[in-house]
Write an enzyme that holds these catalytic residues in place. Structure first.
Site, mmCIF file in Angstrom:
data_model
loop_
_atom_site.group_PDB
_atom_site.id
_atom_site.type_symbol
_atom_site.label_atom_id
_atom_site.label_comp_id
_atom_site.label_asym_id
_atom_site.label_seq_id
_atom_site.Cartn_x
_atom_site.Cartn_y
_atom_site.Cartn_z
ATOM 1 N N CYS A 1 11.223 40.023 43.330
ATOM 2 C CA CYS A 1 10.735 39.238 42.203
ATOM 3 C C CYS A 1 9.620 38.296 42.659
ATOM 4 O O CYS A 1 9.784 37.564 43.640
ATOM 5 C CB CYS A 1 11.908 38.448 41.615
ATOM 6 S SG CYS A 1 11.436 37.127 40.489
ATOM 7 N N GLU A 2 8.504 38.313 41.968
ATOM 8 C CA GLU A 2 7.391 37.471 42.375
ATOM 9 C C GLU A 2 7.616 35.993 42.055
ATOM 10 O O GLU A 2 6.874 35.132 42.525
ATOM 11 C CB GLU A 2 6.090 37.950 41.728
ATOM 12 C CG GLU A 2 6.029 37.789 40.223
ATOM 13 C CD GLU A 2 4.729 38.305 39.633
ATOM 14 O OE1 GLU A 2 4.313 37.783 38.596
ATOM 15 O OE2 GLU A 2 4.135 39.253 40.210
ATOM 16 N N HIS A 3 8.639 35.700 41.265
ATOM 17 C CA HIS A 3 8.920 34.313 40.903
ATOM 18 C C HIS A 3 9.804 33.607 41.927
ATOM 19 O O HIS A 3 9.652 32.404 42.160
ATOM 20 C CB HIS A 3 9.577 34.250 39.525
ATOM 21 C CG HIS A 3 8.737 34.841 38.450
ATOM 22 N ND1 HIS A 3 9.248 35.627 37.427
ATOM 23 C CD2 HIS A 3 7.393 34.787 38.235
ATOM 24 C CE1 HIS A 3 8.277 36.015 36.634
ATOM 25 N NE2 HIS A 3 7.142 35.527 37.095
ATOM 26 N N HIS A 4 10.752 34.343 42.522
ATOM 27 C CA HIS A 4 11.683 33.725 43.468
ATOM 28 C C HIS A 4 11.715 34.433 44.825
ATOM 29 O O HIS A 4 12.394 33.967 45.740
ATOM 30 C CB HIS A 4 13.101 33.719 42.872
ATOM 31 C CG HIS A 4 13.201 33.021 41.556
ATOM 32 N ND1 HIS A 4 13.226 33.706 40.356
ATOM 33 C CD2 HIS A 4 13.256 31.701 41.247
ATOM 34 C CE1 HIS A 4 13.305 32.844 39.363
ATOM 35 N NE2 HIS A 4 13.323 31.626 39.862
ATOM 36 N N GLN B 1 9.450 43.519 36.885
ATOM 37 C CA GLN B 1 9.840 44.884 36.528
ATOM 38 C C GLN B 1 8.897 45.454 35.483
ATOM 39 O O GLN B 1 8.596 46.654 35.492
ATOM 40 C CB GLN B 1 11.284 44.904 36.023
ATOM 41 C CG GLN B 1 11.807 46.316 35.759
ATOM 42 C CD GLN B 1 13.294 46.339 35.458
ATOM 43 O OE1 GLN B 1 14.051 45.515 35.957
ATOM 44 N NE2 GLN B 1 13.716 47.267 34.625
ATOM 45 N N HIS C 1 18.693 42.275 38.970
ATOM 46 C CA HIS C 1 17.845 41.260 39.583
ATOM 47 C C HIS C 1 18.695 40.197 40.256
ATOM 48 O O HIS C 1 19.509 39.535 39.602
ATOM 49 C CB HIS C 1 16.943 40.621 38.521
ATOM 50 C CG HIS C 1 15.897 41.548 37.990
ATOM 51 N ND1 HIS C 1 14.544 41.351 38.214
ATOM 52 C CD2 HIS C 1 15.989 42.688 37.268
ATOM 53 C CE1 HIS C 1 13.857 42.326 37.642
ATOM 54 N NE2 HIS C 1 14.718 43.151 37.059
ATOM 55 N N CYS D 1 17.782 37.419 41.269
ATOM 56 C CA CYS D 1 17.469 36.069 40.798
ATOM 57 C C CYS D 1 18.394 35.674 39.643
ATOM 58 O O CYS D 1 18.547 34.484 39.350
ATOM 59 C CB CYS D 1 16.008 35.954 40.387
ATOM 60 S SG CYS D 1 15.476 37.101 39.108
#
Length: 209
Positions: free
Chosen positions: A97-100, A138, A166, A168
């Protein structure tokens, strides 16, 4: 246009190259994160961790150094006149995940209707990995896989579905283990004809022998 002429395949968009830090700089960054987390990066068990992490990142994010168009560039015309659906389902993948920067893991289901020959089946799995082994969402991953197939193969239609869990959501935040996220995209006849979409879902849901 000459009826025998093959349509020109559009080229994939080339993303600008990012200036990468040195290996020493990357290892120093890992060391800083270990200390920020609250541990001592100089203790015995963590002394080589920065080197191991950087080496692992080379593998986990190797998709940045791969080219999907090159993987899909070789096609086979000698298929006995076959021009119906090609469907590879249950392709396992993992991404981050590019956020976490924590993993999401799942399966990809890919189908296309060939016009100019077919591509080796393993290449669909490899293209999935090219984009999965990057920092991702995704939704973006789904779009990149199908765009690469369309750009390289120029099929009459393509369909991609991803289902993934996910971390996250499972490991942090709301901590809901087992929740599955599904994304899908259809192009060409799969987008235009309901019957083709239904055939895709029928093949997807067939009992495995």
């Amino acid at each position: 246009m000459d009826a025998t002429a093959k349509p020109i395949k559009p080229a994939l968009v080339v993303e600008p190259e990012v200036q990468r830090p040195t290996r020493a700089e990357a290892e120093a960054a890992v060391k800083t994160l270990i200390a920020w987390a609250g541990d001592n990066p100089e203790r015995e068990g963590l002394l080589d961790t920065p080197k191991r992490v950087v080496k692992a990142y080379e593998e986990l994010y190797e998709g940045y150094r791969q080219n999907a168009h090159e993987i899909l560039s070789r096609t086979f015309d000698e298929v006995g006149g076959y021009d119906d659906i090609v469907f590879v389902r249950d392709i396992p993948f993992f991404s981050h995940c590019e956020h976490h920067m924590v993993p999401f893991v799942g399966k990809a289901h890919i189908a296309y209707l060939p016009t100019e020959g077919v591509v080796g089946l393993s290449k669909l799995a490899r293209v999935t990995d090219v984009f999965a082994r990057r920092l991702q969402t995704q939704e973006t991953l789904t779009a990149q896989i199908i765009d690469a197939i369309n750009d390289a193969l120029n099929p009459r239609g393509a369909a991609v579905m991803l289902e993934a869990e996910h971390m996250c959501m499972s490991m942090r935040g709301i901590k809901k283990h087992g929740a599955s996220t599904i994304t899908q995209r259809f192009t060409g006849v799969f987008a235009e004809e309901t019957a083709e979409q239904q055939r895709f879902f029928s093949l997807l849901n067939m009992q495995k022998s």
